[in-house]
Design an enzyme around this catalytic site. Structure first.
Site, PDB file in Angstrom:
ATOM      1  N   LYS A 184       0.868  -1.181   0.000  1.00 22.32           N
ATOM      2  CA  LYS A 184       0.000   0.000   0.000  1.00 22.32           C
ATOM      3  C   LYS A 184       0.904   1.230   0.000  1.00 22.32           C
ATOM      4  CE  LYS A 184      -1.842   3.050   2.013  1.00 22.32           C
ATOM      5  NZ  LYS A 184      -1.832   4.549   1.719  1.00 22.32           N
ATOM      6  N   GLY A 237       6.498   5.036   8.758  1.00 16.36           N
ATOM      7  CA  GLY A 237       5.714   6.257   8.868  1.00 16.36           C
ATOM      8  C   GLY A 237       5.836   6.854  10.255  1.00 16.36           C
ATOM      9  N   SER A 238       4.807   7.531  10.701  1.00 17.26           N
ATOM     10  CA  SER A 238       4.851   8.237  11.976  1.00 17.26           C
ATOM     11  C   SER A 238       4.593   7.283  13.145  1.00 17.26           C
ATOM     12  CB  SER A 238       3.794   9.343  11.996  1.00 17.26           C
ATOM     13  OG  SER A 238       2.494   8.780  12.081  1.00 17.26           O
ATOM     14  N   GLU A 259       9.283   1.067  11.169  1.00 19.33           N
ATOM     15  CA  GLU A 259      10.303   2.090  10.992  1.00 19.33           C
ATOM     16  C   GLU A 259       9.606   3.433  11.099  1.00 19.33           C
ATOM     17  OE1 GLU A 259      13.059   3.861   7.485  1.00 19.33           O
ATOM     18  OE2 GLU A 259      12.995   1.674   7.615  1.00 19.33           O
ATOM     19  N   CYS A 293      13.278  10.652   7.807  1.00 16.28           N
ATOM     20  CA  CYS A 293      13.245  10.329   9.237  1.00 16.28           C
ATOM     21  C   CYS A 293      14.632  10.409   9.870  1.00 16.28           C
ATOM     22  CB  CYS A 293      12.639   8.946   9.447  1.00 16.28           C
ATOM     23  SG  CYS A 293      13.456   7.617   8.544  1.00 16.28           S
ATOM     24  N   GLU A 393       9.169  15.750  15.690  1.00 15.82           N
ATOM     25  CA  GLU A 393       9.625  15.615  14.306  1.00 15.82           C
ATOM     26  C   GLU A 393       8.824  16.558  13.414  1.00 15.82           C
ATOM     27  OE1 GLU A 393      10.950  11.983  11.452  1.00 15.82           O
ATOM     28  OE2 GLU A 393       8.916  11.881  12.221  1.00 15.82           O
TER      29      GLU A 393
END
Length: 497
Positions: A184, A237-238, A259, A293, A393
């Protein structure tokens, strides 16, 4: 609906068919007919219209991957290696298209090539080298050993910032180990992922082994980890979304690799060589407009040299060229209006908290910038460790400068966020480098450099809220296998005759 970028006459429609994604070897629209416009963040022009998939499309993709799994699992690892090598070679032949396509949809200036062929080729070399072990036994008529077996259908959610490389780093080890996958991609940047799937298909990887469903996170993204047919999941992602993915996986007891984000410190000691440190600090901030990131967005500087370091960084940033991907620039736009607004809000937050802008701090305007999402590379000085711009972040080209008086204080600040992805130490002392590298809580620590591109197969992943698990290494293929113990006992001479 496609547009042509005047600079290169590059028409996305020559690479991909509008409003289709890949399920079971067929390029199809979404079941419910919805679409998403993928835009060029430098101009806001539509690059291509793609399907807006949902739960029913994920169902179809998982069914296709489930059907393909037994045959792919039983394919010789040597044959799987050959097919991945063909995929890598096709990516090498089309490296220019891959690089340009990702530059267009993400906004990142072209790199002059693509890391994807090397990533897939590295994994191809490991596909036929996945082995178990023999185990000691108490009796000579017993044999004990382990087998490494694939999980089955694996789900992978890819972010928008570096979609091509991250898809390759996830999908290649999964299928090399004998799994099938449903990918996805992010709805903001799905085109490189779709093109990678097309090249995999052309390489001869069988239908259903790689499936790609584009859709919004609340629809296709939520359906994938919750699907009972998924046996292993990967998410980049977050931390907030990662927690939701983890909760969905927990309901079906699905193993998971995460991650997540980072707030990476760059520790500059008094004996650092600024001729090396400053250019690396600036590159880390401006690469992909800070939407990485691992970006080193916290600059921790010995108080006695802070003025010189900040001046040098600001001078270097003054030379950074910002503009559309097709121009000779160093930094492009942010990915979307939503991301631009997020970064601009953090600029306001930093000022309100009492930090001082010494470079940038604004949206760029003018003929080159008005059509896109451009924010000037920004340096905040006089930042305190507890400020939001030092803790959260931002995912943009915003650098926070913090000072320390000794190593203990530097370590306290470096480890003083919820993240633990990457850290960098700049020093001329081997002793200091060793002490700090061991004490910093991060999955990767770099000394007098920023990044692991000079190392082949360096594991990448985080501590704490930066996630768990490692990619981009020899171990990544093992992470897509589960261990079976096999015990064989001789019970006689067998059947006569």
């Amino acid at each position: 609906m496609t547009v042509t970028t005047p600079a290169d006459r590059f028409d996305v429609g020559t690479l991909l068919t509008e409003n289709t994604f890949l399920i079971g070897g067929r390029w199809v629209p979404a079941v419910e007919g919805g679409t998403i416009d993928v835009i060029n963040p430098a101009t806001r022009e539509v690059l291509l219209r793609v399907p807006a998939g949902g739960a029913r499309d994920v169902d179809a993709a998982v069914d296709a991957a489930t059907t393909a799994f037994p045959g792919w699992r039983d394919t010789s690892p040597a044959d799987r290696a050959d097919l991945l090598s063909r995929w890598a070679e096709l990516c090498r032949r089309h490296a220019g298209e891959l690089d340009t396509l990702e530059a267009m949809e993400v906004g990142r200036p072209r790199q002059g090539g693509s890391p994807i062929p090397r990533t897939i080729g590295y994994i191809a070399g490991l596909a036929d080298k996945v082995t178990g072990v023999t185990l000691p036994t108490h009796s000579p008529d017993v044999l004990g050993l382990t087998l490494r077996e694939p999980y089955g259908v694996c789900g992978s959610i890819i972010p928008w910032n570096i979609p091509g490389k991250l898809m390759a780093a996830d999908v290649a080890p999964a299928i090399a180990a004998g799994n099938t996958v449903v990918v996805k991609p992010a709805e903001d940047a799905p085109l490189t992922c779709l093109y990678l799937a097309k090249l995999a298909e052309l390489a001869g990887i069988p239908p259903g082994v790689i499936n790609v469903v584009v859709g919004y996170g609340a629809d296709a993204g939520a359906a994938l980890p919750a699907h009972p047919g998924i046996r292993r999941m990967s998410f980049t992602g977050s931390p907030e979304t990662g927690s939701r993915v983890m909760a969905a996986c927990a309901r079906n007891l699905i193993p998971l690799h995460l991650e997540l984000g980072g707030k990476s410190p760059q520790i500059v000691l008094r004996d650092a060589d600024l001729a090396y440190a400053v250019p690396a600090i600036v590159r880390s901030l401006t690469f992909n407009a800070g939407q990485v990131c691992a970006a080193g967005t916290r600059l921790l500087v010995d108080r006695k040299i802070k003025r010189d370091v900040v001046a040098a960084v600001c001078d270097a940033l003054a030379a950074v060229r910002v503009g559309p991907w097709y121009e000779p620039v160093d930094m492009g736009p942010l990915i979307s209006a939503r991301q631009e607004q997020r970064v601009l809000e953090y600029l306001d937050i930093g000022r309100a908290e009492g930090a001082r802008v010494v470079r940038g701090g604004h949206k760029l305007t003018g003929e080159m910038f008005d059509g896109g999402f451009f924010v000037a590379p920004t340096v905040f000085d006089e930042v305190e460790p507890g400020m939001r711009i030092a803790q959260e972040e931002i995912f943009g080209p915003v650098l926070s400068v913090l000072t320390f008086d000794d190593e203990d204080e530097a370590l306290s600040i470096a480890n003083g966020t919820r993240y633990g992805l990457v850290a960098s130490v700049w020093t001329g002392s081997v002793d200091r480098a060793i002490r700090l590298s061991r004490a910093v809580q991060a999955g990767q620590v770099y000394v007098n450099t920023m990044g692991s591109t000079d190392v082949i197969g360096a594991p990448f992943g985080g501590y704490r809220h930066s996630g768990f698990g490692r990619t981009m290494s020899a171990d990544s293929i093992l992470d897509y296998t589960q261990t079976k113990t096999l015990v064989l006992k001789g019970i006689g001479q067998g059947l006569a005759g």
